[in-house]
Design a protein around this motif. Structure first.
Motif, mmCIF file in Angstrom:
data_model
loop_
_atom_site.group_PDB
_atom_site.id
_atom_site.type_symbol
_atom_site.label_atom_id
_atom_site.label_comp_id
_atom_site.label_asym_id
_atom_site.label_seq_id
_atom_site.Cartn_x
_atom_site.Cartn_y
_atom_site.Cartn_z
ATOM 1 N N THR A 73 0.638 62.047 28.185
ATOM 2 C CA THR A 73 -0.586 61.453 27.644
ATOM 3 C C THR A 73 -0.508 59.939 27.590
ATOM 4 N N ASP A 74 0.611 59.404 27.117
ATOM 5 C CA ASP A 74 0.747 57.951 26.990
ATOM 6 C C ASP A 74 0.673 57.266 28.349
ATOM 7 N N LEU A 75 1.295 57.881 29.359
ATOM 8 C CA LEU A 75 1.262 57.276 30.688
ATOM 9 C C LEU A 75 -0.146 57.309 31.282
ATOM 10 N N ILE A 76 -0.870 58.373 31.016
ATOM 11 C CA ILE A 76 -2.254 58.459 31.501
ATOM 12 C C ILE A 76 -3.075 57.329 30.905
ATOM 13 N N LYS A 77 -2.882 57.069 29.603
ATOM 14 C CA LYS A 77 -3.615 55.997 28.934
ATOM 15 C C LYS A 77 -3.284 54.636 29.528
ATOM 16 N N LYS A 78 -2.072 54.502 30.059
ATOM 17 C CA LYS A 78 -1.653 53.237 30.656
ATOM 18 C C LYS A 78 -2.022 53.136 32.139
ATOM 19 N N GLY A 79 -2.659 54.171 32.643
ATOM 20 C CA GLY A 79 -3.099 54.125 34.032
ATOM 21 C C GLY A 79 -2.088 54.637 35.025
ATOM 22 N N ILE A 80 -1.072 55.347 34.546
ATOM 23 C CA ILE A 80 -0.043 55.880 35.431
ATOM 24 C C ILE A 80 -0.342 57.348 35.695
ATOM 25 N N PRO A 81 -0.415 57.785 36.926
ATOM 26 C CA PRO A 81 -0.766 59.179 37.229
ATOM 27 C C PRO A 81 0.247 60.143 36.636
ATOM 28 N N PRO A 82 -0.234 61.237 36.076
ATOM 29 C CA PRO A 82 0.659 62.164 35.368
ATOM 30 C C PRO A 82 1.393 63.130 36.292
ATOM 31 N N MET A 83 2.637 63.389 35.960
ATOM 32 C CA MET A 83 3.343 64.501 36.581
ATOM 33 C C MET A 83 2.956 65.793 35.863
ATOM 34 N N LEU A 84 3.176 66.904 36.516
ATOM 35 C CA LEU A 84 2.951 68.201 35.887
ATOM 36 C C LEU A 84 4.129 68.511 34.981
ATOM 37 N N SER A 85 3.873 69.045 33.794
ATOM 38 C CA SER A 85 4.958 69.335 32.858
ATOM 39 C C SER A 85 5.817 70.488 33.360
ATOM 40 N N SER A 86 7.065 70.509 32.913
ATOM 41 C CA SER A 86 8.096 71.381 33.493
ATOM 42 C C SER A 86 7.767 72.863 33.392
ATOM 43 N N SER A 87 7.091 73.276 32.329
ATOM 44 C CA SER A 87 6.818 74.708 32.147
ATOM 45 C C SER A 87 5.882 75.261 33.212
ATOM 46 N N PHE A 88 5.173 74.378 33.937
ATOM 47 C CA PHE A 88 4.248 74.818 34.970
ATOM 48 C C PHE A 88 4.762 74.525 36.381
ATOM 49 N N CYS A 89 5.983 74.013 36.490
ATOM 50 C CA CYS A 89 6.532 73.644 37.795
ATOM 51 C C CYS A 89 7.465 74.720 38.337
ATOM 52 N N LYS A 90 7.260 75.125 39.577
ATOM 53 C CA LYS A 90 8.224 76.013 40.220
ATOM 54 C C LYS A 90 9.522 75.269 40.529
ATOM 55 N N TYR A 91 9.435 73.959 40.659
ATOM 56 C CA TYR A 91 10.614 73.135 40.948
ATOM 57 C C TYR A 91 10.670 71.999 39.930
ATOM 58 N N PRO A 92 11.107 72.300 38.704
ATOM 59 C CA PRO A 92 11.067 71.293 37.636
ATOM 60 C C PRO A 92 11.972 70.088 37.885
ATOM 61 N N GLN A 93 12.949 70.198 38.782
ATOM 62 C CA GLN A 93 13.818 69.062 39.085
ATOM 63 C C GLN A 93 13.200 68.115 40.104
ATOM 64 N N GLY A 94 12.044 68.459 40.598
ATOM 65 C CA GLY A 94 11.363 67.612 41.564
ATOM 66 C C GLY A 94 11.604 68.058 42.996
ATOM 67 N N GLN A 95 10.786 67.547 43.917
ATOM 68 C CA GLN A 95 10.870 67.903 45.328
ATOM 69 C C GLN A 95 10.880 66.637 46.185
ATOM 70 N N THR A 96 11.148 66.831 47.455
ATOM 71 C CA THR A 96 11.182 65.690 48.365
ATOM 72 C C THR A 96 9.770 65.145 48.575
ATOM 73 N N PRO A 97 9.626 63.867 48.842
ATOM 74 C CA PRO A 97 8.297 63.295 49.077
ATOM 75 C C PRO A 97 7.622 63.925 50.287
ATOM 76 N N LEU A 98 6.315 63.916 50.271
ATOM 77 C CA LEU A 98 5.540 64.400 51.410
ATOM 78 C C LEU A 98 5.655 63.428 52.573
ATOM 79 N N ASN A 99 5.644 63.985 53.777
ATOM 80 C CA ASN A 99 5.661 63.178 54.999
ATOM 81 C C ASN A 99 4.306 63.339 55.676
#
Length: 373
Positions: A73-99
């Protein structure tokens, strides 16, 4: 300015540098699909032109670093796009960038929704109803109903629609296009009932999709019917009907009593050409009982038309289905301002019943106004 900044930045706050990976215009509607990512997260967008009410629809694709436990929430207020929270991620450790070289956008046939593919696999879909309630779109790498997307499962019917759309767009690359196949079929159906045309107009302005207008003049009536609108299903119909496939393909017709000069007929042809673009340029739809402004003729109280699928005096064409949907001819019946206001306030049923009762007078733009209680 990036879409991420436009969507999430309230002002001058610094945000991570984002990159546009892919940008693709809808073939039918004034909508642009964009894929964008920064070092933390990637998003898929559908961006409607400013003169439409479509707005911007966004769907999370993947996190590129470890997911937060809670919504940012705080990052959204500052204009930073939000990541999805871990409980909804199939890969909570993150994935490789899109090409960008691995990505492809496939528009649904209506042109108001699109899918994002990575190496041929669907990873996100934004349908027309995105933005309603808490729904943003579907993402392959989401679990359950996340904050910025819902899970894309193999049972989602949209997957079949994306595959069907891929097949449809490929048809336009064939030696004989869908229009070249369907145009003579439609014209033959019109000729069987109305007789040979006196004039045929190309009303596409040399732009895709191709479409035409059939005109048959006669001793009693002059008849216009469009040719080719039905090749594209209208957008957003599925948001208003439980059976959109029954009403999403149309042709438009107009019948007026004979006596107009050729210059007036040509002017009417140009007007019909403009109405033929309404669903796609306006990202809307036309159906039985809808009304459209019509002020092309002078010295008459007629100011609008009501679209009617069936009256006793209307021609009955035998039109084959196209891609599983019937083709509905909507006839533009001239009406007065008072009659239109009655439809807006009370619905179309009473007026259509009255129009049916006056027979061929519905084609007379100088007819007496219908009294509606």
């Amino acid at each position: 300015m990036s879409l991420l900044k436009k969507l999430f930045s309230p002002g001058k706050e610094k945000i991570p540098v984002s990159e546009v990976l892919l940008e693709f215009r809808s073939p039918g509607c004034p909508i642009t699909a964009i894929v964008e990512q920064d070092e933390r997260v990637a998003y898929f967008y559908l961006w409607g032109d400013k003169d439409t009410s479509f707005g911007v629809k966004s769907c999370w694709i993947r996190n590129l670093t470890t997911a937060p436990v809670n919504i940012e929430t705080d990052l959204i207020k500052k204009g930073i796009p939000p990541m999805l929270s871990s409980s909804f991620c199939k890969y909570p450790q993150g994935q490789t960038p899109l090409n960008s070289e691995d990505l492809e956008i496939v528009w649904l046939e209506e042109g108001d929704g699109a899918a994002l593919l990575e190496k041929g696999e669907i990873i996100a879909i934004i349908p027309a109803w995105s933005g309603n309630g808490d729904f943003c779109g579907y993402a392959r790498d989401c679990k359950d109903h996340g904050e910025f997307c819902w899970e894309l499962t193999t049972t989602t019917e949209l997957i079949n629609r994306v595959k069907s759309a891929q097949e449809y767009w490929c048809l336009w690359d064939n030696d004989q296009t869908p229009f070249e196949i369907k145009q003579p079929q439609l014209l033959n159906s019109y000729v069987e009932i109305l007789g040979n045309s006196d004039r045929y107009y190309a009303i596409d302005g040399n732009e895709w999709p191709p479409k035409g207008l059939f005109l048959k003049t006669g001793d009693f009536n002059d008849v216009f019917v469009t040719v080719g609108l039905s090749l594209l299903p209208m957008p957003v119909v599925e948001m208003y009907s439980e059976n959109p496939e029954q009403i999403n393909r149309i042709e438009l017709g107009l019948i007026l009593k004979s006596g107009l000069q050729q210059t007036e007929l040509d002017k009417l042809g140009g007007w019909i050409s403009g109405q033929a673009d309404i669903p796609w340029k306006g990202i809307t739809w036309l159906g039985n009982g809808h009304t459209v402004t019509f002020k092309e003729l002078k010295n008459t109280k007629i100011t609008a038309v009501i679209l009617v699928k069936d009256l006793n005096v209307l021609p009955k064409f035998a039109l084959d289905d196209y891609r599983g949907s019937p083709i509905n001819v909507l006839w533009m019946i001239p009406i007065t301002e008072n009659e239109r206001n009655h439809v807006i306030e009370n619905g179309c049923e009473t007026l259509i019943e009255k129009l049916n009762s006056i027979g061929t007078e519905v084609f007379n733009v100088y007819r007496p106004e219908i009294i509606l209680n």
